[in-house]
Design a protein around this motif. Structure first.
Motif, PDB file in Angstrom:
ATOM      1  N   GLU A   1      -1.982 -39.793  -2.097  1.00 24.94           N
ATOM      2  CA  GLU A   1      -0.687 -40.191  -1.737  1.00 24.94           C
ATOM      3  C   GLU A   1      -0.231 -38.676  -0.753  1.00 24.94           C
ATOM      4  O   GLU A   1       0.304 -38.748   0.433  1.00 24.94           O
ATOM      5  N   ASP A   2      -0.347 -37.499  -1.423  1.00 29.37           N
ATOM      6  CA  ASP A   2       0.212 -36.303  -0.871  1.00 29.37           C
ATOM      7  C   ASP A   2      -1.061 -35.588  -0.261  1.00 29.37           C
ATOM      8  O   ASP A   2      -1.929 -35.032  -1.039  1.00 29.37           O
ATOM      9  N   GLN A   3      -1.189 -35.472   1.125  1.00 29.74           N
ATOM     10  CA  GLN A   3      -2.587 -34.838   1.562  1.00 29.74           C
ATOM     11  C   GLN A   3      -1.926 -33.395   2.250  1.00 29.74           C
ATOM     12  O   GLN A   3      -2.817 -32.974   2.972  1.00 29.74           O
ATOM     13  N   GLY A   4      -1.027 -33.167   2.061  1.00 28.58           N
ATOM     14  CA  GLY A   4      -0.398 -31.815   2.284  1.00 28.58           C
ATOM     15  C   GLY A   4       0.244 -31.941   3.818  1.00 28.58           C
ATOM     16  O   GLY A   4       0.159 -32.948   4.330  1.00 28.58           O
ATOM     17  N   GLN A   5       0.879 -30.714   4.217  1.00 27.16           N
ATOM     18  CA  GLN A   5       1.430 -30.640   5.467  1.00 27.16           C
ATOM     19  C   GLN A   5       0.490 -30.480   6.566  1.00 27.16           C
ATOM     20  O   GLN A   5       0.035 -29.281   6.689  1.00 27.16           O
ATOM     21  N   LEU A   6       0.464 -31.197   7.612  1.00 26.00           N
ATOM     22  CA  LEU A   6      -0.627 -30.727   8.589  1.00 26.00           C
ATOM     23  C   LEU A   6       0.019 -30.264   9.747  1.00 26.00           C
ATOM     24  O   LEU A   6      -0.583 -29.548  10.764  1.00 26.00           O
ATOM     25  N   PHE A   7       1.245 -30.536  10.001  1.00 29.69           N
ATOM     26  CA  PHE A   7       2.102 -30.027  11.630  1.00 29.69           C
ATOM     27  C   PHE A   7       3.559 -29.065  10.751  1.00 29.69           C
ATOM     28  O   PHE A   7       4.169 -29.598   9.875  1.00 29.69           O
ATOM     29  N   THR A   8       3.734 -28.287  11.660  1.00 27.75           N
ATOM     30  CA  THR A   8       5.181 -27.794  11.383  1.00 27.75           C
ATOM     31  C   THR A   8       6.331 -28.857  12.148  1.00 27.75           C
ATOM     32  O   THR A   8       5.934 -29.865  12.731  1.00 27.75           O
ATOM     33  N   LEU A   9       7.498 -28.567  12.108  1.00 27.31           N
ATOM     34  CA  LEU A   9       8.648 -29.210  12.272  1.00 27.31           C
ATOM     35  C   LEU A   9       8.768 -29.259  13.977  1.00 27.31           C
ATOM     36  O   LEU A   9       8.842 -30.196  14.416  1.00 27.31           O
ATOM     37  N   ALA A  10       7.919 -28.255  14.536  1.00 23.44           N
ATOM     38  CA  ALA A  10       7.883 -28.239  15.894  1.00 23.44           C
ATOM     39  C   ALA A  10       6.699 -29.143  16.366  1.00 23.44           C
ATOM     40  O   ALA A  10       6.455 -29.375  17.777  1.00 23.44           O
TER      41      ALA A  10
END
Length: 123
Positions: free
Chosen positions: A103-112
């Protein structure tokens, strides 16, 4: 425990053995019911799950689920039985919810929209 963290049984059965296990259970139930109706004796369908951690690492959060389907179908001269065992690896998500994908694969991209710094290759 919150109901949203529980394993959703219809989805779980649909994911086992790439969706084939659900069809095997349906076929076994139909075959046994037909045998019971035609022969007047009892039949039996048994589904068994064995769960085993895939590695010694607690961080991997995956289990191997061995699923066994066994049934006994009445026949005119006795009974017929069959057994089928297969395995499916699954992730154990928050709260113990089982699914084929994490389910949670981590953050791949920043908000930008740029790749997260952890993913950049060191030069």
């Amino acid at each position: 425990m919150s109901n949203e963290r529980l394993t959703k049984v219809p989805e779980f059965l649909g994911e086992l053995d790439g969706g084939v296990f659900e069809n095997k259970v349906a076929a076994a139930l139909s075959e046994v019911a037909f045998g019971v109706l035609n022969n007047g004796t009892k039949g039996k369908v048994t589904v068994t799950f064995e769960l085993d951690r895939m590695s010694n690492s607690v961080e991997e959060k995956r289990v191997m689920i061995k699923h066994k389907l066994a049934y006994v179908r009445p026949t005119p001269r006795g009974k017929s039985s069959e057994e089928d065992t297969t395995e499916t690896p699954m992730y154990v998500n928050r709260g113990g919810k089982l699914s084929i994908l994490q389910e949670d694969q981590g953050q791949l991209f920043t908000l930008a929209g740029d790749p997260d710094a952890k993913l950049r290759a060191k030069q």
